[in-house]
Design an enzyme around this catalytic site. Structure first.
Site, mmCIF file in Angstrom:
data_model
loop_
_atom_site.group_PDB
_atom_site.id
_atom_site.type_symbol
_atom_site.label_atom_id
_atom_site.label_comp_id
_atom_site.label_asym_id
_atom_site.label_seq_id
_atom_site.Cartn_x
_atom_site.Cartn_y
_atom_site.Cartn_z
ATOM 1 N N HIS A 25 -7.253 -3.081 -11.115
ATOM 2 C CA HIS A 25 -6.071 -2.275 -10.674
ATOM 3 C C HIS A 25 -5.162 -3.702 -10.378
ATOM 4 C CE1 HIS A 25 -2.962 -0.127 -8.766
ATOM 5 N NE2 HIS A 25 -3.048 -0.749 -7.562
ATOM 6 N N ARG A 57 -2.463 -15.923 -1.172
ATOM 7 C CA ARG A 57 -3.182 -14.701 -1.413
ATOM 8 C C ARG A 57 -4.727 -14.617 -0.729
ATOM 9 N NH1 ARG A 57 -4.975 -12.513 -7.513
ATOM 10 N NH2 ARG A 57 -6.502 -14.208 -7.141
ATOM 11 N N ARG A 79 0.329 6.316 -14.623
ATOM 12 C CA ARG A 79 1.772 5.790 -15.309
ATOM 13 C C ARG A 79 1.603 5.382 -16.915
ATOM 14 N NH1 ARG A 79 1.304 1.490 -10.300
ATOM 15 N NH2 ARG A 79 2.628 2.533 -8.987
ATOM 16 N N ASP A 138 -2.955 3.706 -12.233
ATOM 17 C CA ASP A 138 -2.460 2.904 -13.722
ATOM 18 C C ASP A 138 -2.270 4.050 -14.674
ATOM 19 O OD1 ASP A 138 -2.970 -0.141 -12.565
ATOM 20 O OD2 ASP A 138 -3.948 1.373 -11.654
HETATM 21 P P1 NAD Z 1 2.354 -0.164 5.296
HETATM 22 O O1 NAD Z 1 2.317 -1.506 5.929
HETATM 23 O O2 NAD Z 1 3.223 1.050 5.376
HETATM 24 O O3 NAD Z 1 1.082 0.505 6.076
HETATM 25 C C1 NAD Z 1 -0.209 0.134 6.563
HETATM 26 C C2 NAD Z 1 -0.549 0.490 7.729
HETATM 27 O O4 NAD Z 1 -1.984 0.057 8.180
HETATM 28 C C3 NAD Z 1 0.410 0.273 8.818
HETATM 29 O O5 NAD Z 1 0.727 1.340 9.479
HETATM 30 C C4 NAD Z 1 -0.678 -0.605 9.949
HETATM 31 O O6 NAD Z 1 -0.374 -0.504 11.207
HETATM 32 C C5 NAD Z 1 -1.936 -0.107 9.530
HETATM 33 N N1 NAD Z 1 -3.075 -1.098 9.876
HETATM 34 C C6 NAD Z 1 -3.063 -2.479 9.758
HETATM 35 N N2 NAD Z 1 -4.017 -2.965 10.455
HETATM 36 C C7 NAD Z 1 -4.922 -1.907 10.974
HETATM 37 C C8 NAD Z 1 -6.245 -1.848 11.258
HETATM 38 N N3 NAD Z 1 -6.950 -2.762 11.552
HETATM 39 N N4 NAD Z 1 -6.511 -0.352 11.576
HETATM 40 C C9 NAD Z 1 -5.771 0.630 11.312
HETATM 41 N N5 NAD Z 1 -4.774 0.389 10.828
HETATM 42 C C10 NAD Z 1 -3.920 -0.782 10.323
HETATM 43 O O7 NAD Z 1 1.648 -0.384 3.914
HETATM 44 P P2 NAD Z 1 1.320 0.755 2.789
HETATM 45 O O8 NAD Z 1 2.676 0.455 1.815
HETATM 46 O O9 NAD Z 1 1.125 1.923 3.196
HETATM 47 O O10 NAD Z 1 0.140 0.011 1.925
HETATM 48 C C11 NAD Z 1 -1.042 0.274 2.390
HETATM 49 C C12 NAD Z 1 -1.981 -0.651 1.419
HETATM 50 O O11 NAD Z 1 -2.247 0.140 0.241
HETATM 51 C C13 NAD Z 1 -1.613 -1.923 1.000
HETATM 52 O O12 NAD Z 1 -2.773 -2.880 0.976
HETATM 53 C C14 NAD Z 1 -1.011 -1.642 -0.358
HETATM 54 O O13 NAD Z 1 -1.148 -2.930 -1.248
HETATM 55 C C15 NAD Z 1 -2.103 -0.435 -0.914
HETATM 56 N N6 NAD Z 1 -1.464 0.192 -2.089
HETATM 57 C C16 NAD Z 1 -2.549 0.484 -2.892
HETATM 58 C C17 NAD Z 1 -2.438 1.130 -4.041
HETATM 59 C C18 NAD Z 1 -3.549 1.431 -5.100
HETATM 60 O O14 NAD Z 1 -3.274 1.882 -6.103
HETATM 61 N N7 NAD Z 1 -4.667 1.030 -4.769
HETATM 62 C C19 NAD Z 1 -0.862 1.649 -4.281
HETATM 63 C C20 NAD Z 1 -0.063 1.391 -3.314
HETATM 64 C C21 NAD Z 1 -0.229 0.608 -2.269
#
Ligand code: NAD
Length: 327
Positions: free
Chosen positions: A192, A105, A168, A165
């Site tokens: 979160h 992590r 939900r 959250d």
């Molecule tokens: P994903 O892998 O589908 O998309 C991530 C994108 O980020 C990819 O397209 C990748 O190319 C891009 N990326 C990586 N490094 C980069 C950089 N340096 N500059 C620009 N773009 C870059 O992931 P996802 O499912 O879209 O999730 C994205 C994030 O959102 C994750 O960290 C996930 O845990 C988080 N998330 C947060 C919540 C929330 O409530 N806060 C909810 C769901 C997901």
């Protein structure tokens, strides 16, 4: 422990935005879901999608552009060039490295902080007055890191936090009570993540406190509802591999409140030092009024002793986690 709820932080103000330019960094499932929600609500124009993979961003942009006949947004652009984001009112960060097999992590966090440094520097360079919303996980720690990297005032940068959250929570209370979800007022505060705190003392159904509903809200039923909230993410990961739609709408709700100066009270991740006896620089979700200047006011609710304990435990948890990156 200090009497947190009496404290209220009123943050600074930035110039009122005149446009509705919103930029999203990360054209993955979450970035696209936020983009689609903004288009559906017709609240952002231009809409910009940036990704380190410029073709992915362009592909998503073109797919959105082909929806133009059904939309009012005039300009949808994107790629891997941050100059496209220049003059944004709001920048949303959803980019992140997914955890690799065998990666701890902390390793993943370090990788994401490196990414965050680059992204935040670029965004601030092109849009120094923009409100920045961090969505990438772990959202509370990354928002803290982004705040430090950016040097921005607290009103101007926050994490999407427990708005998702909370939605939900409202949904599962709606299912339990049989009332439509829009009549449920309920919030989850704190992290979160696993240590989040359901604020049962503030829950109301159709304007009535839960005590008015006979023996519906037994401890067992309350536990069941919260367990469903906690299980939402593993269940969605099992079923579809990621979560996206609800966070898309949650962030779009935050964007709407900012762009249209609605001052909705929304739980987002902000500095909670000074509330409920917390003495460290920790970011967690509390209800905040979101308007043109970003966070105008933090509104910590009156919590009962159990809820205060949960919130404080969430802060302790977060502080320990944060120290891994401060070192
Ligand atoms: P994903 O892998 O589908 O998309 C991530 C994108 O980020 C990819 O397209 C990748 O190319 C891009 N990326 C990586 N490094 C980069 C950089 N340096 N500059 C620009 N773009 C870059 O992931 P996802 O499912 O879209 O999730 C994205 C994030 O959102 C994750 O960290 C996930 O845990 C988080 N998330 C947060 C919540 C929330 O409530 N806060 C909810 C769901 C997901």
């Amino acid at each position: 422990m200090s009497a947190g709820p009496a404290v209220e932080r009123v943050d600074g103000h930035v110039a009122l935005p005149t446009g509705r330019k919103v930029s999203i960094v990360g054209a993955g499932s979450v970035g696209v879901a936020i983009g689609v929600s903004l288009l559906a609500k017709n609240i952002a124009d231009p809409l910009v999608l940036i990704d380190v993979d410029g073709n992915k961003a362009l592909g998503e942009v073109q797919d959105m552009q082909h929806s133009s006949a059904f939309l009012q947004t005039q300009q949808i652009i994107g790629g891997n060039d941050y100059s496209l984001t220049e003059g944004s009112q709001i920048c949303i960060v959803t980019a992140g490295a997914r955890q690799k097999p065998g990666q701890s992590r902390t390793d993943m966090l370090e990788a994401n902080i490196k990414i965050m440094k680059h992204i935040i520097t670029e965004l601030v360079k092109y849009s120094p007055d923009a409100i920045i919303i961090i969505v990438s996980n772990p959202v509370d720690v990354l928002t803290y890191a982004a705040w430090k990297i950016s040097g921005l005032p607290l009103n101007q940068i926050f994490g999407s936090g427990t708005h998702l959250d909370s939605s939900r929570f409202q949904y599962f209370i709606g299912k339990l009570s049989g009332f439509p979800v829009h009549l449920i007022k309920a919030q989850i505060l704190g992290e979160h993540g696993a240590s989040c705190a359901p604020i049962w003392s503030g829950v109301s159904v159709a304007g009535h406190p839960i005590e008015k509903f006979g023996n519906l809200f037994t401890e067992e039923n309350k536990k069941f509802v919260f367990e469903q909230v906690l299980q939402s993410v593993p269940e969605l990961l099992r079923l579809k591999g990621y979560t996206s739609t609800a966070v898309g709408f949650a962030v779009a709700d935050q964007v709407e409140s900012i762009l249209f100066n609605k001052s909705k009270a929304i739980p987002v991740s902000t500095l909670v030092k000074g509330f409920y006896g917390i003495e460290e620089d920790v970011f967690l979700s509390l209800p905040c009024l979101l308007g043109n200047s970003g966070i105008s006011t933090v509104l910590p609710p009156d919590l009962n002793e159990h809820e205060k304990h949960l919130f404080k435990a969430s802060a302790d948890n977060m502080f320990k986690y944060q120290q891994e990156i401060d070192d």
